[in-house]
Design a protein around this motif. Structure first.
Motif, PDB file in Angstrom:
ATOM      1  N   ASP A 189      52.375  39.516  42.444  1.00  0.00           N
ATOM      2  CA  ASP A 189      52.049  40.134  43.733  1.00  0.00           C
ATOM      3  C   ASP A 189      50.537  40.192  43.912  1.00  0.00           C
ATOM      4  OD1 ASP A 189      54.746  40.610  44.378  1.00  0.00           O
ATOM      5  OD2 ASP A 189      54.755  42.457  43.200  1.00  0.00           O
ATOM      6  N   LEU A 190      50.077  39.767  45.107  1.00  0.00           N
ATOM      7  CA  LEU A 190      48.652  39.762  45.415  1.00  0.00           C
ATOM      8  C   LEU A 190      48.254  41.075  46.076  1.00  0.00           C
ATOM      9  CD1 LEU A 190      45.879  38.365  45.778  1.00  0.00           C
ATOM     10  CD2 LEU A 190      46.755  37.424  47.930  1.00  0.00           C
ATOM     11  N   TYR A 191      47.240  41.718  45.521  1.00  0.00           N
ATOM     12  CA  TYR A 191      46.701  42.948  46.084  1.00  0.00           C
ATOM     13  C   TYR A 191      45.200  42.803  46.279  1.00  0.00           C
ATOM     14  CZ  TYR A 191      51.121  45.039  44.596  1.00  0.00           C
ATOM     15  OH  TYR A 191      52.455  45.318  44.417  1.00  0.00           O
ATOM     16  N   SER A 192      44.686  43.532  47.244  1.00  0.00           N
ATOM     17  CA  SER A 192      43.245  43.643  47.437  1.00  0.00           C
ATOM     18  C   SER A 192      42.828  45.070  47.129  1.00  0.00           C
ATOM     19  CB  SER A 192      42.863  43.285  48.881  1.00  0.00           C
ATOM     20  OG  SER A 192      43.173  41.936  49.167  1.00  0.00           O
ATOM     21  N   THR A 193      41.598  45.226  46.684  1.00  0.00           N
ATOM     22  CA  THR A 193      41.110  46.567  46.378  1.00  0.00           C
ATOM     23  C   THR A 193      39.745  46.779  47.028  1.00  0.00           C
ATOM     24  OG1 THR A 193      39.835  46.065  44.361  1.00  0.00           O
ATOM     25  CG2 THR A 193      42.235  46.364  44.123  1.00  0.00           C
ATOM     26  N   PHE A 194      39.420  48.043  47.238  1.00  0.00           N
ATOM     27  CA  PHE A 194      38.096  48.426  47.733  1.00  0.00           C
ATOM     28  C   PHE A 194      37.671  49.678  46.988  1.00  0.00           C
ATOM     29  CE2 PHE A 194      35.830  51.411  50.594  1.00  0.00           C
ATOM     30  CZ  PHE A 194      34.615  50.753  50.640  1.00  0.00           C
ATOM     31  N   SER A 195      36.485  49.622  46.393  1.00  0.00           N
ATOM     32  CA  SER A 195      35.976  50.769  45.629  1.00  0.00           C
ATOM     33  C   SER A 195      34.573  51.132  46.076  1.00  0.00           C
ATOM     34  CB  SER A 195      35.957  50.456  44.126  1.00  0.00           C
ATOM     35  OG  SER A 195      37.243  50.172  43.630  1.00  0.00           O
ATOM     36  N   ILE A 196      34.266  52.404  45.965  1.00  0.00           N
ATOM     37  CA  ILE A 196      32.904  52.919  46.120  1.00  0.00           C
ATOM     38  C   ILE A 196      32.502  53.501  44.774  1.00  0.00           C
ATOM     39  CG2 ILE A 196      31.382  54.507  47.352  1.00  0.00           C
ATOM     40  CD1 ILE A 196      33.382  54.509  49.650  1.00  0.00           C
ATOM     41  N   ALA A 197      31.321  53.096  44.287  1.00  0.00           N
ATOM     42  CA  ALA A 197      30.887  53.529  42.965  1.00  0.00           C
ATOM     43  C   ALA A 197      29.454  54.034  43.006  1.00  0.00           C
ATOM     44  CB  ALA A 197      31.004  52.377  41.964  1.00  0.00           C
ATOM     45  N   PRO A 255      54.758  40.031  37.059  1.00  0.00           N
ATOM     46  CA  PRO A 255      56.014  40.762  36.849  1.00  0.00           C
ATOM     47  C   PRO A 255      56.053  41.530  35.538  1.00  0.00           C
ATOM     48  CG  PRO A 255      56.468  38.579  37.719  1.00  0.00           C
ATOM     49  CD  PRO A 255      55.005  38.614  37.418  1.00  0.00           C
ATOM     50  N   ASP A 256      55.279  41.067  34.518  1.00  0.00           N
ATOM     51  CA  ASP A 256      55.266  41.774  33.237  1.00  0.00           C
ATOM     52  C   ASP A 256      54.306  42.962  33.229  1.00  0.00           C
ATOM     53  OD1 ASP A 256      52.786  40.582  33.145  1.00  0.00           O
ATOM     54  OD2 ASP A 256      53.173  39.344  31.380  1.00  0.00           O
ATOM     55  N   GLY A 257      53.687  43.255  34.399  1.00  0.00           N
ATOM     56  CA  GLY A 257      52.828  44.430  34.507  1.00  0.00           C
ATOM     57  C   GLY A 257      51.370  44.194  34.197  1.00  0.00           C
ATOM     58  N   GLN A 258      50.968  42.983  33.895  1.00  0.00           N
ATOM     59  CA  GLN A 258      49.567  42.687  33.604  1.00  0.00           C
ATOM     60  C   GLN A 258      48.814  42.358  34.893  1.00  0.00           C
ATOM     61  OE1 GLN A 258      48.548  40.449  29.914  1.00  0.00           O
ATOM     62  NE2 GLN A 258      50.742  39.966  29.836  1.00  0.00           N
ATOM     63  N   ALA A 259      47.578  42.845  34.986  1.00  0.00           N
ATOM     64  CA  ALA A 259      46.754  42.643  36.180  1.00  0.00           C
ATOM     65  C   ALA A 259      45.627  41.658  35.873  1.00  0.00           C
ATOM     66  CB  ALA A 259      46.175  43.963  36.658  1.00  0.00           C
ATOM     67  N   PHE A 260      45.442  40.690  36.786  1.00  0.00           N
ATOM     68  CA  PHE A 260      44.378  39.695  36.675  1.00  0.00           C
ATOM     69  C   PHE A 260      43.539  39.740  37.947  1.00  0.00           C
ATOM     70  CE2 PHE A 260      47.520  38.292  33.722  1.00  0.00           C
ATOM     71  CZ  PHE A 260      46.895  37.504  32.769  1.00  0.00           C
ATOM     72  N   ALA A 261      42.225  39.782  37.801  1.00  0.00           N
ATOM     73  CA  ALA A 261      41.336  39.658  38.961  1.00  0.00           C
ATOM     74  C   ALA A 261      41.048  38.182  39.188  1.00  0.00           C
ATOM     75  CB  ALA A 261      40.042  40.415  38.733  1.00  0.00           C
ATOM     76  N   ILE A 262      41.298  37.699  40.400  1.00  0.00           N
ATOM     77  CA  ILE A 262      41.067  36.279  40.669  1.00  0.00           C
ATOM     78  C   ILE A 262      39.714  36.042  41.336  1.00  0.00           C
ATOM     79  CG2 ILE A 262      43.505  35.693  40.715  1.00  0.00           C
ATOM     80  CD1 ILE A 262      43.418  35.773  43.756  1.00  0.00           C
ATOM     81  N   GLU A 263      39.163  37.061  41.982  1.00  0.00           N
ATOM     82  CA  GLU A 263      37.806  36.943  42.511  1.00  0.00           C
ATOM     83  C   GLU A 263      37.273  38.315  42.889  1.00  0.00           C
ATOM     84  OE1 GLU A 263      37.851  35.596  47.040  1.00  0.00           O
ATOM     85  OE2 GLU A 263      38.866  34.123  45.779  1.00  0.00           O
ATOM     86  N   CYS A 264      35.954  38.364  43.061  1.00  0.00           N
ATOM     87  CA  CYS A 264      35.264  39.612  43.392  1.00  0.00           C
ATOM     88  C   CYS A 264      34.498  39.449  44.696  1.00  0.00           C
ATOM     89  CB  CYS A 264      34.294  39.990  42.271  1.00  0.00           C
ATOM     90  SG  CYS A 264      33.264  41.440  42.615  1.00  0.00           S
TER      91      CYS A 264
END
Length: 386
Positions: A189-197, A255-264
């Motif tokens: 599943d593809l997700y996008s994220t947005f963070s403030i740091a 599906p196995d619960g592992q998260a991969f970042a494909i780009e920033c």
């Protein structure tokens, strides 16, 4: 006397979101944009708007224009918003001590923006990323022969130039094209994220996904429940880099619960619209202490006119039309406010430059809205020579 904040783009809804937040917090808000007229410029919350050189055409003239505005308008805070961030961060060494630039140094920003160097950088931090090679690397050929891959320009934005290939398809670089990378395609599943740091501390992270697409760009998006494995990935990255500013990732959750970042994307993205406007500024200024910024109750947000366009285009596809129409009728628009109605009401006029280019050049709205502010390969060479 009110403090002055400079937003370095005004044509995009996320700039409007920021302008309203800073005005609500007591700031005087001014805008710099290469467009003569733009969405945020008609907001009642903007004191002044300045037309500047387009950074993709003349980066030095652009930076000089920004410096001139900062000095003339007594700016105390500069907030880069979108693709122009890659250029604006070059200002850090030129700013007076009393002026804050809400971002990291340019060298790190450019590393994160580069599709291959980001992968190498994140991998060195011990974070999960997909196998990725320069298209001229012999390992890229081997990868493409054994698995499905994704090919994209090293500085792609708004999905420009992205291709999805099946195992065994040719990855030869077309002549006169931008330099490309080849990446293993991760199923999930593809997700996008947005963070403030701030200084390596995460102020907030939003996780969302596309509900309606215009090409490869989401024009209606859905906030999803927190995925702890994604939050842990982002927290680790921000802590290890002592990050300050906006930072966004495209993530694949397998599906196995592992998260991969494909780009920033080291800038703001559409996830910003899910934060309560009155809390957005406090997150940026880091004055909330341990309290997290509150979220809007709306789970779906849309950009009305692009979403309307995509709904009309899907009329003869029953499944897509019904879904798009549902989102069009129920999702909250990112620009509308009763107290500040002009940005939405005048959007067809304010966005006429973008609309005209989209029609004439056959570009998506995302491509047409960033063509003059996006970082290019030639800018990297100029940066190295400088």
């Amino acid at each position: 006397m009110a403090r002055t904040v400079l937003l370095t783009i005004g044509r995009l809804p996320k700039a409007l979101e920021l302008a309203r937040a800073f005005k609500n917090y007591g700031y005087r808000v001014i805008i710099a944009d290469p467009f003569r007229w733009h969405l945020t410029g008609v907001s009642r919350d903007v004191a002044r708007s300045f037309q500047v050189a387009a950074p993709a055409d003349d980066s030095e003239a652009y930076l000089d224009d920004i410096i001139s505005i900062v000095e003339r308008e007594s700016v105390e805070l500069i907030v880069p918003v979108s693709e122009e961030t890659m250029y604006v961060t070059a200002l850090k060494p030129r700013l007076d001590p009393g002026v804050t630039l809400f971002s990291m140094p340019q060298n790190l920003i450019l590393t994160l923006h580069h599709k291959k160097r980001f992968i190498d950088f994140a991998s060195a931090l011990g974070l999960q990323v997909p196998e990725t090679y320069d298209i001229l690397d012999h390992r890229a050929v081997t990868l493409a022969e054994t698995t499905d891959t994704v090919i994209k320009p090293i500085y792609s934005c708004s999905g420009r130039g992205v291709r999805y290939l099946k195992r065994g398809e040719s990855i030869a670089q077309p002549p006169h094209s931008e330099h490309l990378i080849v990446q293993r395609r991760i199923e999930g599943d593809l997700y996008s994220t947005f963070s403030i740091a701030q200084n390596g501390c995460v102020c907030t992270t939003i996780i969302y996904r596309a509900a309606v697409m215009s090409g490869t760009v989401a024009v209606c998006f859905e906030r999803i429940p927190k995925q702890q494995v994604i939050l842990d990935w982002i927290d680790h990255f921000i802590r290890k880099t002592s990050y300050t500013g906006f930072v966004s990732f495209d993530m694949i959750l397998r599906p196995d619960g592992q998260a991969f970042a494909i780009e920033c994307n080291p800038r703001a993205t559409s996830g910003i619209h899910f934060l309560k406007n009155e809390d957005l500024c406090t997150a940026i200024l880091h004055v909330t202490g341990d309290a997290r910024p509150r979220l809007r109750t709306a789970l779906f947000m849309q950009q009305l006119f692009p979403c309307l366009t995509e709904t009309q285009k899907s009329f003869f596809n029953r499944k897509n039309f019904r879904s798009n129409l549902h989102h069009l009728m129920t999702a909250r628009d990112v620009t509308w406010q009763w107290r500040d109605p002009l940005p939405l009401l005048l959007m067809p006029i304010m966005a006429s430059q973008i609309i005209a280019r989209s029609i004439c050049k056959g570009e998506t709205f995302g491509e047409a809205s960033t063509f003059d502010i996006s970082w290019r390969e030639r800018d990297t060479q100029n940066h190295i020579n400088a």
